[in-house]
Design a protein around this motif. Sequence first.
Motif, PDB file in Angstrom:
ATOM      1  N   ASP A 221      50.704  64.251  44.397  1.00 22.38           N
ATOM      2  CA  ASP A 221      49.627  65.202  44.704  1.00 22.38           C
ATOM      3  C   ASP A 221      48.382  64.508  45.262  1.00 22.38           C
ATOM      4  N   GLY A 222      48.578  63.419  45.988  1.00 26.67           N
ATOM      5  CA  GLY A 222      47.446  62.706  46.587  1.00 26.67           C
ATOM      6  C   GLY A 222      46.674  61.835  45.623  1.00 26.67           C
ATOM      7  N   VAL A 223      47.150  61.750  44.375  1.00 22.20           N
ATOM      8  CA  VAL A 223      46.482  60.929  43.356  1.00 22.20           C
ATOM      9  C   VAL A 223      46.835  59.460  43.588  1.00 22.20           C
ATOM     10  N   THR A 224      45.887  58.566  43.364  1.00 18.43           N
ATOM     11  CA  THR A 224      46.155  57.136  43.436  1.00 18.43           C
ATOM     12  C   THR A 224      45.784  56.479  42.115  1.00 18.43           C
ATOM     13  N   ALA A 225      46.442  55.385  41.808  1.00 20.15           N
ATOM     14  CA  ALA A 225      46.183  54.652  40.575  1.00 20.15           C
ATOM     15  C   ALA A 225      45.227  53.502  40.880  1.00 20.15           C
ATOM     16  N   ALA A 226      44.017  53.585  40.349  1.00 21.34           N
ATOM     17  CA  ALA A 226      43.012  52.544  40.586  1.00 21.34           C
ATOM     18  C   ALA A 226      43.230  51.384  39.623  1.00 21.34           C
ATOM     19  N   SER A 227      43.134  50.157  40.143  1.00 18.21           N
ATOM     20  CA  SER A 227      43.311  48.962  39.329  1.00 18.21           C
ATOM     21  C   SER A 227      41.979  48.571  38.691  1.00 18.21           C
ATOM     22  N   LEU A 228      41.977  48.405  37.375  1.00 18.98           N
ATOM     23  CA  LEU A 228      40.738  48.137  36.638  1.00 18.98           C
ATOM     24  C   LEU A 228      39.936  46.948  37.175  1.00 18.98           C
ATOM     25  N   PRO A 229      40.548  45.775  37.400  1.00 22.86           N
ATOM     26  CA  PRO A 229      39.740  44.652  37.861  1.00 22.86           C
ATOM     27  C   PRO A 229      39.268  44.787  39.307  1.00 22.86           C
ATOM     28  N   VAL A 230      39.826  45.747  40.028  1.00 22.24           N
ATOM     29  CA  VAL A 230      39.322  46.033  41.383  1.00 22.24           C
ATOM     30  C   VAL A 230      38.106  46.939  41.294  1.00 22.24           C
ATOM     31  N   VAL A 231      38.203  47.962  40.449  1.00 21.74           N
ATOM     32  CA  VAL A 231      37.097  48.915  40.291  1.00 21.74           C
ATOM     33  C   VAL A 231      35.908  48.255  39.594  1.00 21.74           C
ATOM     34  N   VAL A 232      36.200  47.376  38.637  1.00 22.20           N
ATOM     35  CA  VAL A 232      35.148  46.666  37.897  1.00 22.20           C
ATOM     36  C   VAL A 232      35.420  45.166  38.026  1.00 22.20           C
ATOM     37  N   PRO A 233      34.985  44.536  39.124  1.00 27.05           N
ATOM     38  CA  PRO A 233      35.316  43.124  39.369  1.00 27.05           C
ATOM     39  C   PRO A 233      34.849  42.181  38.275  1.00 27.05           C
ATOM     40  N   GLU A 234      33.751  42.525  37.601  1.00 26.39           N
ATOM     41  CA  GLU A 234      33.247  41.632  36.562  1.00 26.39           C
ATOM     42  C   GLU A 234      34.178  41.575  35.344  1.00 26.39           C
ATOM     43  N   LEU A 235      35.174  42.438  35.301  1.00 30.46           N
ATOM     44  CA  LEU A 235      36.147  42.432  34.209  1.00 30.46           C
ATOM     45  C   LEU A 235      37.229  41.371  34.410  1.00 30.46           C
ATOM     46  N   ALA A 236      37.339  40.824  35.609  1.00 25.43           N
ATOM     47  CA  ALA A 236      38.470  39.961  35.952  1.00 25.43           C
ATOM     48  C   ALA A 236      38.641  38.786  34.995  1.00 25.43           C
ATOM     49  N   ASP A 237      37.554  38.273  34.448  1.00 27.32           N
ATOM     50  CA  ASP A 237      37.657  37.100  33.582  1.00 27.32           C
ATOM     51  C   ASP A 237      38.174  37.427  32.186  1.00 27.32           C
ATOM     52  N   THR A 238      38.228  38.712  31.852  1.00 25.02           N
ATOM     53  CA  THR A 238      38.757  39.130  30.542  1.00 25.02           C
ATOM     54  C   THR A 238      39.794  40.247  30.737  1.00 25.02           C
ATOM     55  N   CYS A 239      40.654  40.055  31.734  1.00 27.99           N
ATOM     56  CA  CYS A 239      41.650  41.090  32.067  1.00 27.99           C
ATOM     57  C   CYS A 239      43.004  40.453  32.342  1.00 27.99           C
ATOM     58  N   VAL A 240      44.046  41.068  31.831  1.00 31.15           N
ATOM     59  CA  VAL A 240      45.421  40.674  32.123  1.00 31.15           C
ATOM     60  C   VAL A 240      46.127  41.868  32.757  1.00 31.15           C
ATOM     61  N   VAL A 241      46.697  41.674  33.940  1.00 32.42           N
ATOM     62  CA  VAL A 241      47.459  42.720  34.624  1.00 32.42           C
ATOM     63  C   VAL A 241      48.942  42.451  34.415  1.00 32.42           C
ATOM     64  N   VAL A 242      49.656  43.464  33.955  1.00 36.36           N
ATOM     65  CA  VAL A 242      51.098  43.374  33.735  1.00 36.36           C
ATOM     66  C   VAL A 242      51.801  44.251  34.773  1.00 36.36           C
ATOM     67  N   ASN A 243      52.868  43.726  35.352  1.00 33.93           N
ATOM     68  CA  ASN A 243      53.579  44.483  36.377  1.00 33.93           C
ATOM     69  C   ASN A 243      55.005  43.943  36.478  1.00 33.93           C
ATOM     70  N   GLY A 244      55.769  44.462  37.441  1.00 36.23           N
ATOM     71  CA  GLY A 244      57.134  43.999  37.627  1.00 36.23           C
ATOM     72  C   GLY A 244      57.841  44.798  38.701  1.00 36.23           C
ATOM     73  N   VAL A 245      59.074  44.417  38.974  1.00 36.21           N
ATOM     74  CA  VAL A 245      59.845  45.057  40.050  1.00 36.21           C
ATOM     75  C   VAL A 245      60.693  46.231  39.559  1.00 36.21           C
ATOM     76  N   ALA A 246      60.752  46.452  38.255  1.00 36.39           N
ATOM     77  CA  ALA A 246      61.738  47.382  37.688  1.00 36.39           C
ATOM     78  C   ALA A 246      61.655  48.784  38.247  1.00 36.39           C
ATOM     79  N   LYS A 247      60.459  49.374  38.251  1.00 35.42           N
ATOM     80  CA  LYS A 247      60.326  50.785  38.599  1.00 35.42           C
ATOM     81  C   LYS A 247      60.200  50.984  40.114  1.00 35.42           C
ATOM     82  N   THR A 248      59.382  50.158  40.755  1.00 39.58           N
ATOM     83  CA  THR A 248      59.142  50.335  42.194  1.00 39.58           C
ATOM     84  C   THR A 248      60.388  50.114  43.023  1.00 39.58           C
ATOM     85  N   TYR A 249      61.216  49.145  42.624  1.00 41.28           N
ATOM     86  CA  TYR A 249      62.367  48.759  43.445  1.00 41.28           C
ATOM     87  C   TYR A 249      63.709  49.081  42.772  1.00 41.28           C
TER      88      TYR A 249
END
Length: 407
Positions: A221-249
């Motif tokens: 429905d035109g919704v996008t998922a915003a990435s926290l350390p992109v929206v709040v760059p100052e969070l990058a030093d205390t942020c861990v992003v988890v991801n993988g190939v399972a769902k997308t591919y």
Amino acid sequence: MADSSAPTSRRVSARIGGIAESATLAVDAKAKALKAAGRPVIGFGAGEPDFPTPPDIVAAAIEAARDPRNHRYTPAAGLPDLREAIAAKTRRDSGYSVVANQVLVTNGGKQAVYQAFATIVDPGDEVLLPAPYWTTYPESIALAGGVTVPVLTDESSGYLASVEQLEAARTPRTKALLFCSPSNPTGAVYPREQVAAIGRWAVEHGIWVITDEIYEHLTYDGVTAASLPVVVPELADTCVVVNGVAKTYAMTGWRVGWMISPVDVTKAAANLQSHLSSNVANVSQRAALAAVSGPLDAAHEMREAFDRRRRTIVKLLSEIPGIDVPTPQGAFYAYPSVRSLLGKEIRGTVASTSVELAALVLEHAEVAVVPGEAFGTPGYFRLSYALGDEDLATGVARMGDLLREAR
């Protein structure tokens, strides 16, 4: 008589003995076992695409299996070219600029989740966990010695936790927040402004955020998922992003995930992994390299199918009396409330919990769903719509016919 509390009398450690089996995998296994026994069970339990892995990715794996380089140990943190490719893919897809030595390749997203908690959480540290939550999160927190602090949400808020709720749950022991958008099990997607508010709150209070982005490409429905350390760059030093190939591919069985974190955290987690499991299977890593380096065409085709099924399942569930189902904006799950059906009689049995109601649905409708107790919110069902269109329609119809008997 031996003291039953003595360490020598324990066959399984208290730490491991306290782990609950994955409810989603248990439901899926039971559905498959019943089906193998000849019963026409339709399973809505497992969260995996029903599509095959794209052919070009499979071809890369076949080629890799023939290459003797892949028959040996490789760096525990991941193949260097895959770490580079994941960094490039992350910049491309979410706008988060990272370098390869921030990336740790893991045996699926589950290992990334566990290692993230194990690396930043000390015994007694509290982790805020919006509920409903994926079943693995609290178990990983407990294994790390942390304490899960659920932050309850429901359909009235679209299953979104507010800053006010998070602040009310914060204590001097709060170390981290687990953030998942798009969400498993609800399909909720946090609006960008709410992501920004949560990120600023975390920075203000020095709280780490582990953000699970595994469903980043499955939004509707035109919704996008915003990435926290992109929206709040100052969070990058205390942020861990988890991801993988399972769902997308459609690569759930290949077991390749990753965590992206500050360099010191990634290095520490890589040290843990060097003793825990060493490198991810090289053939799977080469397949993942082809996946993240290639186009998203196959992912977009799957998303179109999921979107069609999403609209179908919401329509069909909404027609069942006693079920309240918000429209999910991401992932491939519906999370309807079935609280209005509890305490009512169905075929001579009164279900007082969603666990009991799910058992009735399996027994009499031959449909497998996961009860909300598994996700920290009793009174709900999770249904994955990552299954064929015909099975989806038939399964919900069977369940609806049964639940309409409730009196």
